[in-house]
Design an enzyme around this catalytic site. Sequence first.
Site, PDB file in Angstrom:
ATOM      1  N   GLY A 184       0.812  -1.207   0.000  1.00 20.18           N
ATOM      2  CA  GLY A 184       0.000   0.000   0.000  1.00 20.18           C
ATOM      3  C   GLY A 184       0.846   1.258   0.000  1.00 20.18           C
ATOM      4  N   ASN A 219       4.457  -0.534  10.096  1.00 16.66           N
ATOM      5  CA  ASN A 219       3.574  -1.640  10.472  1.00 16.66           C
ATOM      6  C   ASN A 219       3.850  -2.147  11.882  1.00 16.66           C
ATOM      7  OD1 ASN A 219       2.672  -3.690   7.547  1.00 16.66           O
ATOM      8  ND2 ASN A 219       1.959  -1.696   8.208  1.00 16.66           N
ATOM      9  N   ASN A 278       1.823  -9.207   7.938  1.00  9.59           N
ATOM     10  CA  ASN A 278       0.601  -8.418   7.767  1.00  9.59           C
ATOM     11  C   ASN A 278       0.199  -8.384   6.302  1.00  9.59           C
ATOM     12  OD1 ASN A 278      -0.004  -4.999   7.259  1.00  9.59           O
ATOM     13  ND2 ASN A 278      -1.497  -6.350   8.183  1.00  9.59           N
ATOM     14  N   ARG A 297       3.102   9.179   4.533  1.00 14.06           N
ATOM     15  CA  ARG A 297       2.714   8.225   3.486  1.00 14.06           C
ATOM     16  C   ARG A 297       2.771   8.869   2.109  1.00 14.06           C
ATOM     17  NH1 ARG A 297       0.841   2.675   4.599  1.00 14.06           N
ATOM     18  NH2 ARG A 297       1.022   2.496   6.860  1.00 14.06           N
ATOM     19  N   HIS A 318      -8.047  -3.398   9.096  1.00 16.81           N
ATOM     20  CA  HIS A 318      -6.995  -4.206   8.480  1.00 16.81           C
ATOM     21  C   HIS A 318      -5.708  -4.200   9.290  1.00 16.81           C
ATOM     22  CE1 HIS A 318      -5.442  -6.458   5.116  1.00 16.81           C
ATOM     23  NE2 HIS A 318      -4.481  -5.579   4.877  1.00 16.81           N
ATOM     24  N   TRP A 319      -5.482  -3.154  10.066  1.00 16.42           N
ATOM     25  CA  TRP A 319      -4.235  -3.030  10.830  1.00 16.42           C
ATOM     26  C   TRP A 319      -4.450  -3.488  12.267  1.00 16.42           C
ATOM     27  CZ3 TRP A 319      -3.288   2.657   8.965  1.00 16.42           C
ATOM     28  CH2 TRP A 319      -2.730   2.637   7.676  1.00 16.42           C
TER      29      TRP A 319
END
Length: 292
Positions: free
Chosen positions: A44, A52, A109, A186, A270-271
Amino acid sequence: MIAAVRTWTAEQTLRELDTEDGVLRYHEAGDADAPPLLMLHGSGPGVTGWRNFGENLPVFAEHFRCLVLELPGFGVSDPTDQHPMVAALPSVGRFLDGLGLDRVDVVGNSMGGVVATRLAIAEPDRVRRMVTVGGIGQAIFSPSPGEGLNLLMEFTESPSRERLVQWLHSMVHDRSLVTEEMVEQRWTQATEPSTLAAARRMYSRAALEGMGRAAARSPEPPYWAMLHRVRARTLLTWGRDDRVSPLDMALVPMRTIPDAELHVLPRCGHWAMIEQKAAWEAVVLAFLTRAD
């Protein structure tokens, strides 16, 4: 008196390993003589292994030699001309060989979970225990691609801060976790030219459609059809509210990996290792340290 838990910065833990296919960068924390724990990040815009798992290191480094590998194609290790998923598994092999590690526990992950699973299938003696965070398996009831992946494709094809924020919101149950600092970090990394080029090889709509056609022609079954070959004890962890890899994806690995168990975290996207940090760490640590 409760002993203080040690923390680190990314700069303190960053290491480099020279390989025949470029430099692999990684973060290391914990006792060098402790059992090795390999941690593989997802994919991503702007992802890194540190983003992460950096906040989880204080807990796991009390018990393990934690090795957070930065996979090629995401802007930290040397870039790759290959599809990042194609480059990932060989890079893990070079990394373990370079550090002289014959057997490890692995936490992965999303994409990192797929890479860990492929490693466990290809080299079963190399993985003692495996933990995945969403991402593996095959959608049974949910549409595919799902919401998160569609938003990722839109950002990859035409990057904008608005599309980045939309994608980040799809990753979590609690949108307050998406801060301006996160967006800025990001954005800077995701739009770096070589990183964006690698992302387009992976997540443009044309790339995904091409991968689908190639998979249909391949004589080899997909990895999720070979999960019965995984010999490692496996813990599947999942956010109940995951909009990137919906919970029904867990059904295939839960049923076909011979020694698998599933833990679902509520109010979690998701995390899981970030959004339900303490609960996720407790479950994973108990699994990894459980007596054989």
